[in-house]
Write a protein that holds these residues in place. Structure first.
Motif, PDB file in Angstrom:
ATOM      1  N   ARG A 136       5.498   4.557   1.774  1.00  0.00           N
ATOM      2  CA  ARG A 136       5.994   5.795   2.379  1.00  0.00           C
ATOM      3  C   ARG A 136       6.788   5.500   3.647  1.00  0.00           C
ATOM      4  N   ALA A 137       6.280   4.568   4.456  1.00  0.00           N
ATOM      5  CA  ALA A 137       6.973   4.228   5.700  1.00  0.00           C
ATOM      6  C   ALA A 137       8.350   3.635   5.413  1.00  0.00           C
ATOM      7  N   SER A 138       8.443   2.786   4.377  1.00  0.00           N
ATOM      8  CA  SER A 138       9.737   2.195   4.021  1.00  0.00           C
ATOM      9  C   SER A 138      10.708   3.265   3.547  1.00  0.00           C
ATOM     10  N   THR A 158       0.838  -1.194   0.000  1.00  0.00           N
ATOM     11  CA  THR A 158       0.000   0.000   0.000  1.00  0.00           C
ATOM     12  C   THR A 158       0.868   1.237   0.000  1.00  0.00           C
ATOM     13  N   GLY A 159       0.207   2.383  -0.279  1.00  0.00           N
ATOM     14  CA  GLY A 159       0.962   3.623  -0.305  1.00  0.00           C
ATOM     15  C   GLY A 159       1.550   3.995   1.029  1.00  0.00           C
ATOM     16  N   SER A 160       0.818   3.712   2.120  1.00  0.00           N
ATOM     17  CA  SER A 160       1.332   4.036   3.454  1.00  0.00           C
ATOM     18  C   SER A 160       2.550   3.185   3.796  1.00  0.00           C
ATOM     19  N   GLN A 161       2.541   1.899   3.406  1.00  0.00           N
ATOM     20  CA  GLN A 161       3.695   1.041   3.651  1.00  0.00           C
ATOM     21  C   GLN A 161       4.902   1.496   2.846  1.00  0.00           C
ATOM     22  N   GLN A 201       8.003  -3.347  -2.800  1.00  0.00           N
ATOM     23  CA  GLN A 201       6.713  -2.794  -2.411  1.00  0.00           C
ATOM     24  C   GLN A 201       6.113  -1.929  -3.514  1.00  0.00           C
ATOM     25  N   GLY A 261       5.948  12.343  -5.399  1.00  0.00           N
ATOM     26  CA  GLY A 261       5.317  11.072  -5.147  1.00  0.00           C
ATOM     27  C   GLY A 261       5.086  10.236  -6.380  1.00  0.00           C
ATOM     28  N   GLU A 277      10.665   6.443   4.336  1.00  0.00           N
ATOM     29  CA  GLU A 277      11.048   7.288   5.469  1.00  0.00           C
ATOM     30  C   GLU A 277      12.063   6.588   6.354  1.00  0.00           C
TER      31      GLU A 277
END
Length: 292
Positions: A6-8, A1-4, A65, A125, A10
């Motif tokens: 982004r978290a990776s 997912t996009g949140s995962q 991802q 993005g 970061e």
């Protein structure tokens, strides 16, 4: 997912060292260990705990991802090592295949690696551009690894040369500056045959160290040093004349600090320009490029 994703991204950026961390010997050792050049060795040794902060592992996870229909190889820490070992080659090929091969790759053995920058991201993005950046970073790490292999072997005088070449991206404000490093150890046949090699003082070997970076406002810098039998000598090159003058004024202080660490100090000099051997190569400000 996009949140995962982004978290990776970061976590990857947050894991990169800054200049202050690299002023400490332990920080330098940790940064080299996590530079990506030792990921395969960690996998072979079964060290999953050492994989999480590894730069190459994080980049491959980021690519995995971002690619559609691809599972995250690091989703389960208990099987991360085995899973990543199985799928990593495929991920690397997929990442490298996304690069536009518009120019030849640099020949193994060159130092520092030349850079040709990727264009700026078209949109914030943008997934395709993120994949290109991650793939370019993996490609650059692989180029350093190939250079290390190409320079490892037996020299003309029969000594064994072992080379480690890596690149550490340093956080500097909002920028990331590549520090290219090459370490080379040379051992005589007698030292190679020594059964107590692990217990032998590492200073008995001949060590050569090369560094290349472009840290504002100093400009491009290259360092070549040699350590033999506890005696250190070195040459520095600064492309900016004012930087060369600044460094020259600090060489006395550097000599004193090295002596305080128990080293003998030979010749230390700073020059304006670049090292004379080979063509002039500029160390770029950006970490990744599309030709490595």
């Amino acid at each position: 997912t996009g949140s995962q994703l982004r978290a990776s991204a970061e976590r990857l950026l947050a894991s990169l060292p800054d200049a202050r961390q690299l002023s400490d010997p332990k920080g330098v050792a940790q940064a080299l260990s996590n530079s990506g050049g030792f990921l395969e060795a960690k996998l072979l040794a079964g060290l999953p705990a050492g994989i999480a902060p590894d730069l190459k592992a994080q980049l491959i996870r980021l690519v995995a991802q971002a690619l559609p229909n691809t599972a995250n190889p690091m989703s389960n820490p208990t099987v991360a090592a085995n899973t990543l070992a199985q799928v990593m080659p495929g991920f690397a090929r997929s990442a490298l295949g996304m690069l536009d091969r518009v120019s030849p790759r640099p020949q193994p053995g060159s130092f520092p690696l030349p850079s040709r920058l990727l264009q700026s991201l078209e949109q914030e993005g943008d997934l395709e551009q993120l994949l290109r950046l991650a793939a370019a970073a993996v490609s650059r790490l692989q180029s350093h690894a190939l250079s290390s292999l190409q320079q490892t072997g037996v020299s003309e005088n029969g000594n064994l040369q072992t080379t480690w070449q890596a690149e550490i991206p340093i956080r500097h404000g909002q920028e990331f500056i590549p520090l290219q490093a090459k370490l080379q150890r040379e051992e005589t046949p007698q030292q190679q045959a020594d059964g107590q090699r692990e217990q032998r003082d590492p200073l008995e070997s001949l060590w050569r160290i090369e560094l290349a970076f472009d840290l504002p406002p100093l400009g491009p810098l290259q360092v070549q040093a040699q350590l033999s039998q506890g005696r250190l000598s070195g040459q520095l090159w600064a492309e900016l004349a004012q930087t060369a003058q600044l460094i020259d004024r600090q060489l006395g202080s550097l000599r004193t600090r090295l002596l305080d660490r128990g080293l003998e100090v030979g010749d230390l000099q700073c020059h304006t320009g670049t090292p004379p051997q080979g063509p002039k190569t500029r160390v770029e400000q950006r970490w990744v490029d599309e030709t490595a």
